[in-house]
Scaffold this active site. Structure first.
Site, short mmCIF file in Angstrom:
data_model
loop_
_atom_site.label_atom_id
_atom_site.label_comp_id
_atom_site.label_asym_id
_atom_site.label_seq_id
_atom_site.Cartn_x
_atom_site.Cartn_y
_atom_site.Cartn_z
N ASP A 295 13.98 15.03 68.24
CA ASP A 295 12.57 14.73 67.97
C ASP A 295 11.69 15.16 69.13
OD1 ASP A 295 10.27 13.48 66.62
OD2 ASP A 295 10.33 12.20 68.39
N SER B 41 9.96 11.55 62.47
CA SER B 41 9.81 11.52 63.93
C SER B 41 9.71 10.06 64.42
CB SER B 41 8.55 12.31 64.31
OG SER B 41 8.17 12.08 65.62
N LYS C 194 13.19 7.48 66.25
CA LYS C 194 13.18 6.75 67.53
C LYS C 194 13.44 5.27 67.30
CE LYS C 194 9.44 9.14 68.13
NZ LYS C 194 8.29 9.97 68.45
N1 URA Z 1 4.04 9.94 66.42
C1 URA Z 1 5.31 10.36 66.49
O1 URA Z 1 6.15 9.75 67.14
N2 URA Z 1 5.65 11.46 65.81
C2 URA Z 1 4.78 12.17 65.07
O2 URA Z 1 5.15 13.15 64.47
C3 URA Z 1 3.44 11.75 65.02
C4 URA Z 1 3.10 10.60 65.72
#
Ligand code: URA
Length: 427
Positions: A162, A184, A188
Site C-alpha cells: 500500500d 488502501s 492497514k
Molecule cells: N487514505 C488512505 O490510506 N488511502 C487512500 O487511498 C486514500 C486515503
C-alpha cells in the site's frame, strides 16, 4: 505464470481479475518485478473500470500479505479501532482512544501525519513536549496491556504494497478510485490485527468525499472488505461541511481535546466522540458502560494522562503557541449560516499548521479558532475567527480567502445533523 501486460489488458477491457492474478500482481509489484509504469496503467484501468467487491477484498488481502501483521496476542480485553477518512478540525482520535480504553476495550490507534488541508493525528500529539510517535510492535503490545490505549505511527512493515502503491497513485491521478481507496485504508487496519473497527466516513467540502452518495459508496466498500475479513464493523457517515469543534491546528486541537476529556468542550466534538465510542464498544461486545459517563466523570482523562506519559509526553506541559494572533471580524449582523470547512482547513494550512511535502515540518502552534459556528447570532465587528501563526506574511492572503468562507444572513441557519447515517455489514 502471469504477465503484467495480460493483467492490465483484462482490466482495461472491463474484465474481472482472478484471485491468482491479483495475488501475483500485488506481490510482484511489491518485489519490484512489476514496474511502476505497469502498475500505473493497472491502477488507471481499475479507476476507469472498477473492481467487484470480491476483487476488492482479494486485492486488500494481497496488500495485507505483502508485509507483517501486528500480533496483538492475549490482552485480556477485546480490541477495537477507529478510522476516519479525514476532515478539518477532526481531533476525535485524541479523546476517543482513551475513552474507549476507559470503558474496557484495548485500542491500538496506528495513525499518520497530515498532508494538505486535513491535519494528521501524529502532528497534533507531537505538539505535546516529549511525546514520541514511533513505537516497536513490542512496545505497542506493552502499552495496550498497561494502559489499554496507544496512538502511534504505523510500523514500517505493515502493508508495504500500500505504501508503494499510494505514492504511485498520488502522482498518476489514480487516488480517486473507491476500490483503491477502500483497499488502501482496510489493508492497514487488517494488518493491525484488531477484531473490530468503526469507520468515520466524512462528507462535505472539507472531506475527500464531497457528497453523501460518494461517502456511502466508500463506506459500503470499506464495510464489505472488513466483513469479508471477519471483522465486526460499521461505518458512520458524518458531516464535514463545517469544521469539527472550534480548533483547527495541532496544539489548538490538543487543547480542545483535553477540554472534552475534562467533561467540557464543543458539543459537536462531544457528540461524535460519544457516538463513535458507543459503536466501537458495541462491536467489541462491551455493553455495561456508557461512554458519556466515562467522559463526564474523568475516567477517560485519567487514561489520557497515562497514555501520554507512557510515550514520554508531559500532559501538564504548556503547549506551543504562535507568536502572532489576529482576529477576523464579522462583516455584518445576523446569523452565521455557513462556515466552510475546506476554506478554514486551507487557512490553517497556509498559517503553518500543515505541510505541502512529506518532508516539511509543521508549526505546532499555528491554526484557526472558530469563535462562532453556524447557527450562532453575530454582531458586525465581533471576532469571528482567530488566526494563529508564526508566518505573518501569510495573513493578507488568508484574510482575503476567509472573507468568502462564511455567510451571515437575516434568516435562520439550516441545521444539518452531524451524523448522517450508519452503514452496517448486515444491511
Ligand atoms: N487514505 C488512505 O490510506 N488511502 C487512500 O487511498 C486514500 C486515503
Amino acid at each position: 505464470m502471469f504477465s503484467a501486460v495480460d493483467v492490465i489488458r483484462v482490466k482495461r477491457d472491463g474484465g474481472r481479475l482472478s484471485d491468482e492474478a491479483i495475488d501475483w500482481v500485488v506481490d510482484a509489484y511489491t518485489r519490484g518485478e512489476v514496474a511502476d509504469e505497469q502498475m500505473s496503467a493497472l491502477a488507471m484501468a481499475v479507476l476507469l473500470r472498477g473492481m467487484t467487491p470480491a476483487e476488492t477484498a482479494r486485492w486488500t488481502a494481497a496488500m495485507v500479505a505483502s508485509g507483517e501483521t501486528l500480533e496483538l496476542g492475549e490482552l485480556g480485553r477485546p480490541t477495537v479501532d477507529k478510522h476516519s477518512t479525514g476532515g478539518v478540525g477532526d481531533k476525535i482520535t485524541l479523546p476517543l482512544t482513551p475513552l474507549v480504553a476507559a470503558c474496557g476495550a484495548a485500542v491500538p490507534q496506528l495513525s499518520g501525519r497530515g498532508l494538505g488541508h486535513t491535519g494528521g493525528t501524529l502532528d497534533k500529539l507531537e505538539s505535546i513536549p516529549g511525546w514520541r510517535a514511533s513505537l516497536s510492535a513490542g512496545e505497542i503490545r506493552d502499552r495496550l496491556r498497561e494502559v489499554g490505549a496507544v496512538i502511534c505511527a504505523a510500523t514500517e512493515g505493515l502493508a508495504p504494497a500500500d505504501r508503494k502503491l499510494y505514492a504511485l497513485r498520488d502522482v498518476t491521478g489514480t487516488v480517486e478510485s473507491v476500490p483503491l481507496i477502500a483497499s488502501s485504508i482496510m489493508s492497514k487496519k487488517i494488518a493491525e490485527g484488531v477484531e473490530s473497527l468503526v469507520l468515520d466516513v466524512k462528507c462535505g467540502s472539507g472531506a475527500f468525499m464531497k457528497t453523501p452518495e460518494q461517502a456511502r459508496e466508500l463506506a459500503t466498500a470499506l464495510v464489505d472488505i472488513g466483513a469479508a475479513h471477519g471483522l465486526r464493523l460499521s461505518a458512520l457517515i458524518t458531516d464535514m461541511s463545517v469544521p469539527l469543534g472550534r480548533a483547527v491546528g495541532n496544539a489548538l486541537e490538543v487543547a480542545e481535546s483535553v477540554e472534552v476529556l475534562r467533561g467540557g468542550g464543543p458539543p459537536d466534538v462531544v457528540e461524535l466522540t460519544v457516538a463513535l465510542a458507543r459503536a466501537m464498544l458495541r462491536h467489541a461486545g462491551v455493553s455495561d458502560v456508557d461512554p458519556a459517563d466515562a467522559l463526564a466523570d474523568g475516567r477517560a482523562h485519567e487514561v489520557w494522562r497515562r497514555m501520554i506519559t507512557a510515550q514520554g509526553g508531559d500532559p501538564d506541559a504548556e503547549l506551543p503557541r504562535a507568536r502572532h494572533v489576529e482576529t477576523v471580524p464579522a462583516s455584518a449582523t445576523g446569523t452565521l449560516t455557513r462556515l466552510d470547512a475546506y476554506a478554514v482547513g486551507l487557512a490553517a494550512w497556509r498559517l503553518g499548521a500543515g505541510r505541502a511535502r512529506k518532508e516539511d515540518a509543521v508549526d505546532h502552534g499555528a491554526g484557526v479558532l472558530c469563535l462562532a459556528k453556524p447557527g450562532d447570532r453575530v454582531v458586525e465587528g465581533q471576532p469571528l475567527l482567530e488566526l494563529h501563526t508564526d508566518r505573518p506574511e501569510t495573513l493578507g492572503r488568508v484574510r482575503e480567502e476567509l472573507a468568502a468562507a462564511y455567510d451571515i444572513s437575516g434568516a435562520d441557519a439550516k441545521s444539518t445533523p452531524l451524523i448522517l447515517d450508519e452503514v452496517t455489514a448486515d444491511r
